[in-house]
Design a protein around this motif. Structure first.
Motif, PDB file in Angstrom:
ATOM      1  N   ALA A 176       0.833  -1.211   0.000  1.00 61.16           N
ATOM      2  CA  ALA A 176       0.000   0.000   0.000  1.00 61.16           C
ATOM      3  C   ALA A 176       0.863   1.255   0.000  1.00 61.16           C
ATOM      4  N   PHE A 177       1.917   1.278   0.786  1.00 64.00           N
ATOM      5  CA  PHE A 177       2.804   2.442   0.817  1.00 64.00           C
ATOM      6  C   PHE A 177       3.552   2.604  -0.501  1.00 64.00           C
ATOM      7  N   ALA A 178       3.955   1.500  -1.108  1.00 65.58           N
ATOM      8  CA  ALA A 178       4.621   1.584  -2.420  1.00 65.58           C
ATOM      9  C   ALA A 178       3.664   2.137  -3.466  1.00 65.58           C
ATOM     10  N   MET A 179       2.416   1.707  -3.420  1.00 64.78           N
ATOM     11  CA  MET A 179       1.426   2.204  -4.372  1.00 64.78           C
ATOM     12  C   MET A 179       1.154   3.690  -4.129  1.00 64.78           C
ATOM     13  N   LEU A 180       1.045   4.094  -2.863  1.00 64.88           N
ATOM     14  CA  LEU A 180       0.837   5.502  -2.533  1.00 64.88           C
ATOM     15  C   LEU A 180       2.004   6.352  -3.024  1.00 64.88           C
ATOM     16  N   SER A 181       3.210   5.861  -2.843  1.00 62.71           N
ATOM     17  CA  SER A 181       4.392   6.576  -3.307  1.00 62.71           C
ATOM     18  C   SER A 181       4.381   6.720  -4.826  1.00 62.71           C
ATOM     19  N   TYR A 182       4.017   5.668  -5.523  1.00 67.57           N
ATOM     20  CA  TYR A 182       3.950   5.716  -6.987  1.00 67.57           C
ATOM     21  C   TYR A 182       2.891   6.724  -7.441  1.00 67.57           C
ATOM     22  N   VAL A 183       1.739   6.704  -6.807  1.00 73.88           N
ATOM     23  CA  VAL A 183       0.662   7.630  -7.175  1.00 73.88           C
ATOM     24  C   VAL A 183       1.099   9.067  -6.928  1.00 73.88           C
ATOM     25  N   GLN A 184       1.771   9.326  -5.821  1.00 75.18           N
ATOM     26  CA  GLN A 184       2.241  10.678  -5.529  1.00 75.18           C
ATOM     27  C   GLN A 184       3.236  11.155  -6.579  1.00 75.18           C
ATOM     28  N   ARG A 185       4.129  10.269  -7.005  1.00 73.60           N
ATOM     29  CA  ARG A 185       5.146  10.666  -7.979  1.00 73.60           C
ATOM     30  C   ARG A 185       4.560  10.928  -9.348  1.00 73.60           C
ATOM     31  N   THR A 186       3.517  10.202  -9.739  1.00 73.54           N
ATOM     32  CA  THR A 186       3.010  10.314 -11.097  1.00 73.54           C
ATOM     33  C   THR A 186       1.761  11.171 -11.236  1.00 73.54           C
ATOM     34  N   SER A 187       1.126  11.526 -10.140  1.00 71.73           N
ATOM     35  CA  SER A 187      -0.163  12.219 -10.231  1.00 71.73           C
ATOM     36  C   SER A 187      -0.044  13.610 -10.851  1.00 71.73           C
ATOM     37  N   LEU A 188       1.014  14.330 -10.590  1.00 74.45           N
ATOM     38  CA  LEU A 188       1.153  15.668 -11.158  1.00 74.45           C
ATOM     39  C   LEU A 188       1.282  15.605 -12.680  1.00 74.45           C
ATOM     40  N   GLY A 189       2.026  14.640 -13.164  1.00 75.49           N
ATOM     41  CA  GLY A 189       2.165  14.500 -14.607  1.00 75.49           C
ATOM     42  C   GLY A 189       0.844  14.167 -15.290  1.00 75.49           C
ATOM     43  N   VAL A 190       0.022  13.384 -14.635  1.00 76.53           N
ATOM     44  CA  VAL A 190      -1.277  13.022 -15.196  1.00 76.53           C
ATOM     45  C   VAL A 190      -2.247  14.200 -15.115  1.00 76.53           C
ATOM     46  N   ALA A 191      -2.243  14.899 -13.991  1.00 72.01           N
ATOM     47  CA  ALA A 191      -3.191  15.994 -13.775  1.00 72.01           C
ATOM     48  C   ALA A 191      -2.722  17.316 -14.377  1.00 72.01           C
ATOM     49  N   ALA A 192      -1.495  17.382 -14.861  1.00 77.67           N
ATOM     50  CA  ALA A 192      -0.935  18.644 -15.352  1.00 77.67           C
ATOM     51  C   ALA A 192      -1.758  19.240 -16.488  1.00 77.67           C
ATOM     52  N   GLU A 193      -2.295  18.394 -17.337  1.00 77.18           N
ATOM     53  CA  GLU A 193      -3.080  18.878 -18.468  1.00 77.18           C
ATOM     54  C   GLU A 193      -4.297  19.693 -18.010  1.00 77.18           C
ATOM     55  N   ASN A 194      -4.911  19.278 -16.917  1.00 76.69           N
ATOM     56  CA  ASN A 194      -6.065  20.006 -16.385  1.00 76.69           C
ATOM     57  C   ASN A 194      -5.664  21.163 -15.479  1.00 76.69           C
ATOM     58  N   ILE A 195      -4.519  21.049 -14.823  1.00 79.17           N
ATOM     59  CA  ILE A 195      -4.075  22.070 -13.868  1.00 79.17           C
ATOM     60  C   ILE A 195      -3.490  23.287 -14.578  1.00 79.17           C
ATOM     61  N   MET A 196      -2.760  23.058 -15.650  1.00 81.86           N
ATOM     62  CA  MET A 196      -2.021  24.140 -16.309  1.00 81.86           C
ATOM     63  C   MET A 196      -2.905  25.327 -16.721  1.00 81.86           C
ATOM     64  N   PRO A 197      -4.033  25.129 -17.382  1.00 78.14           N
ATOM     65  CA  PRO A 197      -4.837  26.304 -17.749  1.00 78.14           C
ATOM     66  C   PRO A 197      -5.448  27.019 -16.542  1.00 78.14           C
ATOM     67  N   ASP A 198      -5.850  26.252 -15.534  1.00 75.83           N
ATOM     68  CA  ASP A 198      -6.482  26.858 -14.362  1.00 75.83           C
ATOM     69  C   ASP A 198      -5.516  27.728 -13.557  1.00 75.83           C
ATOM     70  N   LEU A 199      -4.283  27.273 -13.435  1.00 71.81           N
ATOM     71  CA  LEU A 199      -3.288  28.004 -12.642  1.00 71.81           C
ATOM     72  C   LEU A 199      -2.332  28.829 -13.498  1.00 71.81           C
ATOM     73  N   HIS A 200      -2.548  28.831 -14.809  1.00 73.45           N
ATOM     74  CA  HIS A 200      -1.709  29.579 -15.748  1.00 73.45           C
ATOM     75  C   HIS A 200      -0.236  29.170 -15.620  1.00 73.45           C
ATOM     76  N   LEU A 201      -0.020  27.864 -15.650  1.00 69.33           N
ATOM     77  CA  LEU A 201       1.334  27.324 -15.552  1.00 69.33           C
ATOM     78  C   LEU A 201       1.807  26.853 -16.917  1.00 69.33           C
ATOM     79  N   SER A 202       3.102  26.994 -17.151  1.00 76.94           N
ATOM     80  CA  SER A 202       3.692  26.489 -18.389  1.00 76.94           C
ATOM     81  C   SER A 202       4.221  25.072 -18.153  1.00 76.94           C
ATOM     82  N   GLN A 203       4.629  24.420 -19.225  1.00 72.87           N
ATOM     83  CA  GLN A 203       5.203  23.081 -19.091  1.00 72.87           C
ATOM     84  C   GLN A 203       6.517  23.117 -18.326  1.00 72.87           C
ATOM     85  N   VAL A 204       7.248  24.204 -18.462  1.00 75.13           N
ATOM     86  CA  VAL A 204       8.509  24.354 -17.727  1.00 75.13           C
ATOM     87  C   VAL A 204       8.232  24.422 -16.226  1.00 75.13           C
ATOM     88  N   GLN A 205       7.204  25.165 -15.839  1.00 69.31           N
ATOM     89  CA  GLN A 205       6.866  25.277 -14.415  1.00 69.31           C
ATOM     90  C   GLN A 205       6.384  23.937 -13.849  1.00 69.31           C
TER      91      GLN A 205
END
Length: 87
Positions: A13-42
């Motif tokens: 469970a902890f390994a899965m939680l760690s994996y989800v934490q590491r990859t969640s930003l990359g998955v959610a970035a497409e939806n987050i970027m326009p809302d927070l006005h972030l670039s791919q570099v940021q």
């Protein structure tokens, strides 16, 4: 024998939680970027900051594990990870 499977379950469970934490930003970035006005570099900087903090936390975690024991460290790291995920 039952305790062994409980420990295995917690570790998985902890390994899965760690994996989800590491990859969640990359998955959610497409939806987050326009809302927070972030670039791919940021977004890349955010990923790098997380990976750096994650790497630097390994040394104190290992020292804590040797000083207070694996069980106590496992609980502390799990609670800190849970609180960080909630935050």
């Amino acid at each position: 024998m039952r305790v062994r499977w409980q420990i295995f379950g917690f570790l998985s469970a902890f390994a899965m939680l760690s994996y989800v934490q590491r990859t969640s930003l990359g998955v959610a970035a497409e939806n987050i970027m326009p809302d927070l006005h972030l670039s791919q570099v940021q977004i890349g900087w955010l990923n790098a900051a997380f990976a750096t903090c994650y790497a630097f936390a390994q040394l104190p975690g290992g020292v804590l594990g040797q000083r207070v024991g694996a069980r106590v460290t496992f609980v502390i790291v799990g609670l800190v990870g849970l609180l960080a995920t909630i935050a």
